[in-house]
Design an enzyme around this catalytic site. Structure first.
Site, PDB file in Angstrom:
ATOM      1  N   ASP A 114      36.651  38.830  43.595  1.00 28.97           N
ATOM      2  CA  ASP A 114      36.409  38.252  42.266  1.00 28.97           C
ATOM      3  C   ASP A 114      37.404  38.747  41.225  1.00 28.97           C
ATOM      4  O   ASP A 114      37.593  38.104  40.189  1.00 28.97           O
ATOM      5  CB  ASP A 114      34.987  38.552  41.794  1.00 28.97           C
ATOM      6  CG  ASP A 114      33.945  37.744  42.538  1.00 28.97           C
ATOM      7  OD1 ASP A 114      34.274  36.636  42.999  1.00 28.97           O
ATOM      8  OD2 ASP A 114      32.806  38.218  42.662  1.00 28.97           O
ATOM      9  N   ARG A 136      36.034  33.330  34.945  1.00 25.84           N
ATOM     10  CA  ARG A 136      36.911  34.479  35.177  1.00 25.84           C
ATOM     11  C   ARG A 136      38.343  34.199  34.707  1.00 25.84           C
ATOM     12  O   ARG A 136      39.018  35.087  34.181  1.00 25.84           O
ATOM     13  CB  ARG A 136      36.887  34.882  36.647  1.00 25.84           C
ATOM     14  CG  ARG A 136      35.501  35.321  37.109  1.00 25.84           C
ATOM     15  CD  ARG A 136      35.537  36.066  38.425  1.00 25.84           C
ATOM     16  NE  ARG A 136      34.193  36.269  38.926  1.00 25.84           N
ATOM     17  CZ  ARG A 136      33.351  37.219  38.495  1.00 25.84           C
ATOM     18  NH1 ARG A 136      33.736  38.049  37.547  1.00 25.84           N
ATOM     19  NH2 ARG A 136      32.134  37.317  38.996  1.00 25.84           N
TER      20      ARG A 136
END
Length: 340
Positions: free
Chosen positions: A225, A300
């Site tokens: 991530d 993100r």
């Protein structure tokens, strides 16, 4: 399910064993993400999940009692593993799940805390016994290291920075970003706190002097991530950095390899896109070609651009900034507080 792939995949494992039929719907972004990677292995447990023709949502789940199974994961995916752990917990006999590579183990820790019989054999084999009932517990949920990673990156890039992140989760399968930052030469101080479940502690980050890095398939699961942030750090370091074995990034909220490459090129950095990663030739001073950036509808990537703006010598503008609310609705408020 809105935009949450984790919620979708975990619920598929839970709902497959219930005595009713369910339908899972997603927003436009989630409805493009692949779900056969969960529905196909669930079928080995007796699960019945009907997807759209493209293997995506909506998913119709016809629940009934599942049977135990032995399954070896074809990809390193904590979401897939957790979905199968939930399914196995509600099956008629024990199951054995083998990972391709070790991934984050939050689900195993949590299930044990609630009284489930979940055992590990080595670092890749998990044995799950069906549970008739679980026991309620009061738990402390640590701060999310994936959200903390944006401040770790900011503190590393911005001159004269010092940021303390308190009560952050330090699960060894989630601290890949700390390991990568250390390998790159970041200035970190980590203090463990007492914990009876998930490891927890404080992290202090100061401006560091970074060096390029090479990451391969074995490094990726623990930092999947945070890879856009690793790429951003690499983009600010003279020399060549390589990220390989990260093909899973193409199946997130957007194709994060393609989108990250586009953002770095917009910063004026030379990047070669690879099927499973990228090669980045970093430099300390960016020549920004266009100050208007897009989040690509990905939380993100939106926060990555905001962190990049802290280093840039000119204002940057972010389109589709609302995507950040998916995981961190207070992000801009926290950013403003840190910049005071």
């Amino acid at each position: 399910m809105n935009n949450s792939g984790t919620t979708t995949r975990l619920l598929m494992g839970i709902l497959a064993s219930q005595n009713f039929t369910s339908c899972l719907l997603g927003d436009r972004s989630l409805s493009r993400r692949p779900m056969k990677r969960v529905s196909d292995p669930l079928a080995l447990f007796g699960g019945e999940v009907q997807l759209a023709a493209a293997g995506t949502l909506p998913a119709v789940i016809r629940g009934h009692l599942l049977h135990g199974a032995n399954y070896q994961l074809p990809v390193a995916s904590a979401q897939l593993k957790s979905a199968l752990l939930f399914a196995a917990l509600l099956a008629d006999r024990p199951s054995r799940i083998i990972e391709k590579l070790p991934t984050r183990n939050h689900t195993e820790i949590m299930l044990r805390q609630f009284g489930a019989d979940v055992k590990t054999n080595g670092d890749r084999e998990i044995i799950v016994h069906p549970a008739k009932a679980l026991v309620a517990r009061t738990l402390r949920v640590p701060g999310d290291i994936s959200s903390a990673a944006f401040w770790l990156t900011a503190g590393t890039l911005v001159p004269h920075s010092q940021i303390r992140l308190s009560k952050v989760g330090l699960n060894p399968h989630r601290t890949g970003i700390l390991k990568v930052l250390t390998r790159m030469g970041a200035n970190l101080a980590i203090t463990q706190r007492p914990a009876d479940g998930e490891p927890i502690g404080d992290v202090v980050v100061r401006r560091g002097h970074l060096r390029p890095i090479t990451l391969g398939p074995a490094d990726i699961p623990d930092v999947i991530d945070e890879l856009p942030l690793v790429a951003l750090l690499a983009a600010s370091v003279p020399g060549q950095s390589n990220i390989r074995g990260a093909g899973e990034l193409r199946f997130k909220e957007t194709d994060r390899i393609k989108a990250t490459v586009a953002i770095l090129r917009q910063l004026g950095v030379t990047v070669t896109e690879l099927p499973d990663g990228m090669v980045i030739t970093g430099k300390p001073d960016w020549q920004i070609t266009d100050p208007v950036f897009d989040s690509f509808g990905d939380h993100r990537l939106g926060m990555m651009v905001a962190v990049a703006a802290l280093k840039a010598k000119q204002p940057l503008f972010l389109a589709n900034s609302a995507a950040i609310d998916v995981s961190y609705p207070r992000f801009f408020a926290d950013l403003a507080r840190l910049r005071r």
